[in-house]
Design an enzyme around this catalytic site. Sequence first.
Site, PDB file in Angstrom:
ATOM      1  CG  HIS A   1      -1.909  -1.052   1.365  1.00 40.17           C
ATOM      2  ND1 HIS A   1      -1.987  -1.886   2.442  1.00 40.17           N
ATOM      3  CD2 HIS A   1      -2.911  -1.422   0.538  1.00 40.17           C
ATOM      4  CE1 HIS A   1      -3.003  -2.730   2.286  1.00 40.17           C
ATOM      5  NE2 HIS A   1      -3.583  -2.475   1.135  1.00 40.17           N
TER       6      HIS A   1
ATOM      7  CE  LYS B   1     -13.094  -7.232   4.806  1.00 40.47           C
ATOM      8  NZ  LYS B   1     -12.502  -6.654   3.603  1.00 40.47           N
TER       9      LYS B   1
ATOM     10  NE  ARG C   1      -3.130  -7.039  -4.378  1.00 41.35           N
ATOM     11  CZ  ARG C   1      -3.885  -7.387  -3.362  1.00 41.35           C
ATOM     12  NH1 ARG C   1      -3.321  -7.736  -2.227  1.00 41.35           N
ATOM     13  NH2 ARG C   1      -5.192  -7.393  -3.446  1.00 41.35           N
TER      14      ARG C   1
ATOM     15  CB  SER D   1      -4.294  -6.725   4.731  1.00 37.79           C
ATOM     16  OG  SER D   1      -3.967  -5.456   4.235  1.00 37.79           O
TER      17      SER D   1
HETATM   18  P1  ADP Z   1     -10.157  -3.560   0.099  1.00 41.03           P
HETATM   19  O1  ADP Z   1     -10.868  -4.281   1.199  1.00 41.03           O
HETATM   20  O2  ADP Z   1     -10.852  -2.323  -0.367  1.00 41.03           O
HETATM   21  O3  ADP Z   1      -9.718  -4.437  -1.050  1.00 41.03           O
HETATM   22  P2  ADP Z   1      -7.356  -3.406   0.866  1.00 41.03           P
HETATM   23  O4  ADP Z   1      -6.812  -2.679   2.036  1.00 41.03           O
HETATM   24  O5  ADP Z   1      -7.162  -4.885   0.837  1.00 41.03           O
HETATM   25  O6  ADP Z   1      -8.870  -2.977   0.817  1.00 41.03           O
HETATM   26  O7  ADP Z   1      -6.750  -2.819  -0.468  1.00 41.03           O
HETATM   27  C1  ADP Z   1      -6.916  -1.483  -0.840  1.00 41.03           C
HETATM   28  C2  ADP Z   1      -6.377  -1.284  -2.246  1.00 41.03           C
HETATM   29  O8  ADP Z   1      -4.980  -1.517  -2.247  1.00 41.03           O
HETATM   30  C3  ADP Z   1      -6.954  -2.253  -3.288  1.00 41.03           C
HETATM   31  O9  ADP Z   1      -7.058  -1.583  -4.522  1.00 41.03           O
HETATM   32  C4  ADP Z   1      -5.921  -3.341  -3.386  1.00 41.03           C
HETATM   33  O10 ADP Z   1      -5.929  -3.963  -4.664  1.00 41.03           O
HETATM   34  C5  ADP Z   1      -4.662  -2.527  -3.174  1.00 41.03           C
HETATM   35  N1  ADP Z   1      -3.573  -3.339  -2.618  1.00 41.03           N
HETATM   36  C6  ADP Z   1      -3.616  -4.267  -1.656  1.00 41.03           C
HETATM   37  N2  ADP Z   1      -2.408  -4.813  -1.432  1.00 41.03           N
HETATM   38  C7  ADP Z   1      -1.561  -4.187  -2.291  1.00 41.03           C
HETATM   39  C8  ADP Z   1      -0.180  -4.319  -2.589  1.00 41.03           C
HETATM   40  N3  ADP Z   1       0.596  -5.225  -2.000  1.00 41.03           N
HETATM   41  N4  ADP Z   1       0.330  -3.499  -3.527  1.00 41.03           N
HETATM   42  C9  ADP Z   1      -0.454  -2.606  -4.167  1.00 41.03           C
HETATM   43  N5  ADP Z   1      -1.749  -2.451  -3.971  1.00 41.03           N
HETATM   44  C10 ADP Z   1      -2.317  -3.234  -3.041  1.00 41.03           C
END
Ligand code: ADP
Length: 159
Positions: free
Chosen positions: A18, A42, A91, A129
């Site tokens: 992120h 959630k 990703r 995550s």
């Molecule tokens: P959500 O529940 O909205 O998917 P996340 O926190 O899992 O929330 O992800 C938020 C955004 O960040 C999403 O667009 C996801 O694809 C992106 N994301 C998650 N992990 C990564 C990563 N390792 N690198 C880049 N983007 C990521």
Amino acid sequence: MKPIAVYPGTFDPITNGHTDLVKRAIKIFDKVLLAVAERPSKKTLFSVEERVKFAESIFANEKQVEVFSFHNLLVNFAKQHSATVILRGLRAVSDFEYEVQLANMNRLLEPNIESVFMSPGEEYSFLSSSIIKDIAIHGGDLKKFVHANVEKALKEKFS
Ligand code: ADP
């Protein structure tokens, strides 16, 4: 003038993937508003306050990044903050279907806001995550994947 982007997500917890995306995005956008979804329906490991604090500590010295929590409709949050772009991470192909569905829905709700997708550095392309939480449950080393504050909090949760 460069546009303002909202980067929404659950960030439970925020990972280096992120963070990498945000660092790339601030080269393109005037500001990146990292919007942490409250998600009352959630079950999250960390409260929204904790998730916001992690992001705030990571971007404390980064003037172009602002951290918020939100519980309303994303496009409304974006409009309230004068953001015209929704930033999401891609990703792998597996992210694609859901992300395009979301982008199309957001465009139907608010045609003046565009979704923009960015990919993280390849070393973060496998990072999520959920994987981080799985590693933490089993006591694995997380140094390379999350900020020190997040690592500490995960250790405390699972000790
Ligand atoms: P959500 O529940 O909205 O998917 P996340 O926190 O899992 O929330 O992800 C938020 C955004 O960040 C999403 O667009 C996801 O694809 C992106 N994301 C998650 N992990 C990564 C990563 N390792 N690198 C880049 N983007 C990521």
